[in-house]
Design an enzyme around this catalytic site. Structure first.
Site, PDB file in Angstrom:
ATOM      1  CD  GLU A   6      -9.099   0.234  -3.299  1.00  0.00           C
ATOM      2  OE1 GLU A   6      -8.914  -1.217  -2.801  1.00  0.00           O
ATOM      3  OE2 GLU A   6      -9.674   0.952  -2.652  1.00  0.00           O
TER       4      GLU A   6
ATOM      5  CD  GLU B  45     -13.601   5.893   7.727  1.00  0.00           C
ATOM      6  OE1 GLU B  45     -13.281   5.054   7.771  1.00  0.00           O
ATOM      7  OE2 GLU B  45     -13.752   6.502   8.706  1.00  0.00           O
TER       8      GLU B  45
END
Length: 158
Positions: free
Chosen positions: A74, A63
């Protein structure tokens, strides 16, 4: 007018029903949640990719205070695999989420951008990628990214 029916065959099992290679990629995805940087959402996601050369590559969500600047687990794993092992084909990807170090009960379904990157990775490999979405008790197994993104955008669409 025509109707198109989409059918998805999804295997739902628990971890002890997995093959050895499936167990290994799931274990790596769980480990990857511990490397997640999620100080804002506290939603830790780990992904692991099994390549055709036997190597497992891990990724975790990262983040950023400027939210669009972060990256999902992913894509982190798939992009790293492509950069480090450009000639290897992705065979499997496992995705796990946790909060406060505890695996979430519900599976973590990839966002649209991750599904598209998974679709492109499958296209590059020329063969289906098995997708394992893991919750605390259930693991959903998709035998191809096509089930998650049935009308994916690929080279032929350009």
């Amino acid at each position: 007018m025509k109707t198109l029916d989409l059918v998805a065959n999804i295997t739902i099992c628990c971890e002890n029903e997995l093959t050895e290679s499936q167990k290994n990629v799931v274990k790596a995805a769980k480990e990857a949640t511990l490397c997640s940087y999620a100080p804002y959402s506290k939603f830790n996601v780990g992904a692991a990719v099994l390549l055709d050369n036997g190597i497992i590559v891990k990724g975790s969500n990262q983040e950023n205070a400027a939210y669009p600047s972060g990256l999902c687990a992913e894509r982190t794993a798939l992009f790293y695999a492509g950069a480090a092992y450009p000639d290897a084909k992705v065979k499997k990807i496992a995705v796990v989420s946790s909060k406060n170090g505890i695996i979430n009960e519900k599976i973590c379904s990839p966002c649209g951008a991750c599904r598209q990157v998974m679709f492109e990775s499958q296209y590059r490999a020329g063969s289906p990628i098995e997708v394992l979405l893991c919750g605390a008790n259930d693991i959903y197994i998709f035998n191809s990214v096509d089930i998650l993104l049935p009308f994916g955008f690929d080279y032929d669409d350009l």
